[in-house]
Design a protein around this motif. Structure first.
Motif, PDB file in Angstrom:
ATOM      1  N   CYS A   9       0.794  -1.237   0.000  1.00 55.36           N
ATOM      2  CA  CYS A   9       0.000   0.000   0.000  1.00 55.36           C
ATOM      3  C   CYS A   9       0.829   1.291   0.000  1.00 55.36           C
ATOM      4  O   CYS A   9       0.279   2.360  -0.174  1.00 55.36           O
ATOM      5  CB  CYS A   9      -0.952   0.004   1.196  1.00 55.36           C
ATOM      6  SG  CYS A   9      -0.135   0.224   2.792  1.00 55.36           S
ATOM      7  N   GLY A  10       2.147   1.181   0.221  1.00 54.84           N
ATOM      8  CA  GLY A  10       3.000   2.364   0.170  1.00 54.84           C
ATOM      9  C   GLY A  10       3.104   3.152   1.457  1.00 54.84           C
ATOM     10  O   GLY A  10       3.730   4.210   1.484  1.00 54.84           O
ATOM     11  N   THR A  11       2.516   2.663   2.546  1.00 56.98           N
ATOM     12  CA  THR A  11       2.573   3.364   3.827  1.00 56.98           C
ATOM     13  C   THR A  11       4.001   3.357   4.361  1.00 56.98           C
ATOM     14  O   THR A  11       4.695   2.352   4.293  1.00 56.98           O
ATOM     15  CB  THR A  11       1.642   2.678   4.855  1.00 56.98           C
ATOM     16  OG1 THR A  11       0.303   2.743   4.365  1.00 56.98           O
ATOM     17  CG2 THR A  11       1.705   3.352   6.215  1.00 56.98           C
ATOM     18  N   LYS A  12       4.455   4.500   4.893  1.00 53.27           N
ATOM     19  CA  LYS A  12       5.772   4.608   5.516  1.00 53.27           C
ATOM     20  C   LYS A  12       5.714   3.976   6.897  1.00 53.27           C
ATOM     21  O   LYS A  12       4.788   4.239   7.672  1.00 53.27           O
ATOM     22  CB  LYS A  12       6.199   6.069   5.647  1.00 53.27           C
ATOM     23  CG  LYS A  12       6.326   6.788   4.336  1.00 53.27           C
ATOM     24  CD  LYS A  12       7.580   6.380   3.627  1.00 53.27           C
ATOM     25  CE  LYS A  12       7.754   7.223   2.377  1.00 53.27           C
ATOM     26  NZ  LYS A  12       8.751   6.708   1.502  1.00 53.27           N
ATOM     27  N   LEU A  13       6.706   3.150   7.216  1.00 57.71           N
ATOM     28  CA  LEU A  13       6.738   2.418   8.476  1.00 57.71           C
ATOM     29  C   LEU A  13       8.144   2.475   9.068  1.00 57.71           C
ATOM     30  O   LEU A  13       9.121   2.629   8.334  1.00 57.71           O
ATOM     31  CB  LEU A  13       6.374   0.947   8.230  1.00 57.71           C
ATOM     32  CG  LEU A  13       5.042   0.690   7.548  1.00 57.71           C
ATOM     33  CD1 LEU A  13       5.002  -0.721   6.989  1.00 57.71           C
ATOM     34  CD2 LEU A  13       3.917   0.904   8.530  1.00 57.71           C
ATOM     35  N   PRO A  14       8.273   2.301  10.396  1.00 54.64           N
ATOM     36  CA  PRO A  14       9.609   2.221  10.988  1.00 54.64           C
ATOM     37  C   PRO A  14      10.320   0.962  10.477  1.00 54.64           C
ATOM     38  O   PRO A  14       9.671  -0.030  10.139  1.00 54.64           O
ATOM     39  CB  PRO A  14       9.356   2.135  12.490  1.00 54.64           C
ATOM     40  CG  PRO A  14       7.913   1.872  12.660  1.00 54.64           C
ATOM     41  CD  PRO A  14       7.213   2.207  11.387  1.00 54.64           C
ATOM     42  N   TYR A  22      -1.265  -0.121   8.338  1.00 54.98           N
ATOM     43  CA  TYR A  22      -2.436   0.308   7.577  1.00 54.98           C
ATOM     44  C   TYR A  22      -3.178  -0.865   6.942  1.00 54.98           C
ATOM     45  O   TYR A  22      -4.372  -1.022   7.124  1.00 54.98           O
ATOM     46  CB  TYR A  22      -2.014   1.313   6.502  1.00 54.98           C
ATOM     47  CG  TYR A  22      -3.164   1.877   5.720  1.00 54.98           C
ATOM     48  CD1 TYR A  22      -3.989   2.851   6.279  1.00 54.98           C
ATOM     49  CD2 TYR A  22      -3.447   1.442   4.431  1.00 54.98           C
ATOM     50  CE1 TYR A  22      -5.062   3.364   5.572  1.00 54.98           C
ATOM     51  CE2 TYR A  22      -4.508   1.949   3.716  1.00 54.98           C
ATOM     52  CZ  TYR A  22      -5.319   2.907   4.295  1.00 54.98           C
ATOM     53  OH  TYR A  22      -6.375   3.407   3.597  1.00 54.98           O
ATOM     54  N   CYS A  23      -2.440  -1.719   6.196  1.00 56.44           N
ATOM     55  CA  CYS A  23      -3.123  -2.791   5.450  1.00 56.44           C
ATOM     56  C   CYS A  23      -2.902  -4.181   6.053  1.00 56.44           C
ATOM     57  O   CYS A  23      -3.541  -5.134   5.640  1.00 56.44           O
ATOM     58  CB  CYS A  23      -2.692  -2.786   3.990  1.00 56.44           C
ATOM     59  SG  CYS A  23      -1.007  -3.368   3.699  1.00 56.44           S
TER      60      CYS A  23
END
Length: 50
Positions: A9-14, A22-23
């Motif tokens: 989904c392209g979410t920025k994560l640590p 998110y997904c």
């Protein structure tokens, strides 16, 4: 802090995330082998010169 991106989904994560917040997708850890090869090459050159 270094951030990674969820492939789904392209979410920025640590960088220590195991799942996307998110997904819920599992985060696959990849190793950049090209930079490791460069480091080994530099070490080899250094020790062969000295």
């Amino acid at each position: 802090m270094i951030m990674i991106t969820c492939d789904k989904c392209g979410t920025k994560l640590p960088e220590n995330a195991e799942f996307c917040a998110y997904c819920g997708s599992e985060i696959k850890k990849t190793v950049n082998t090209s930079s490791k090869r460069k480091n080994i090459s530099y070490l080899h050159m250094y020790f062969s010169i000295h």
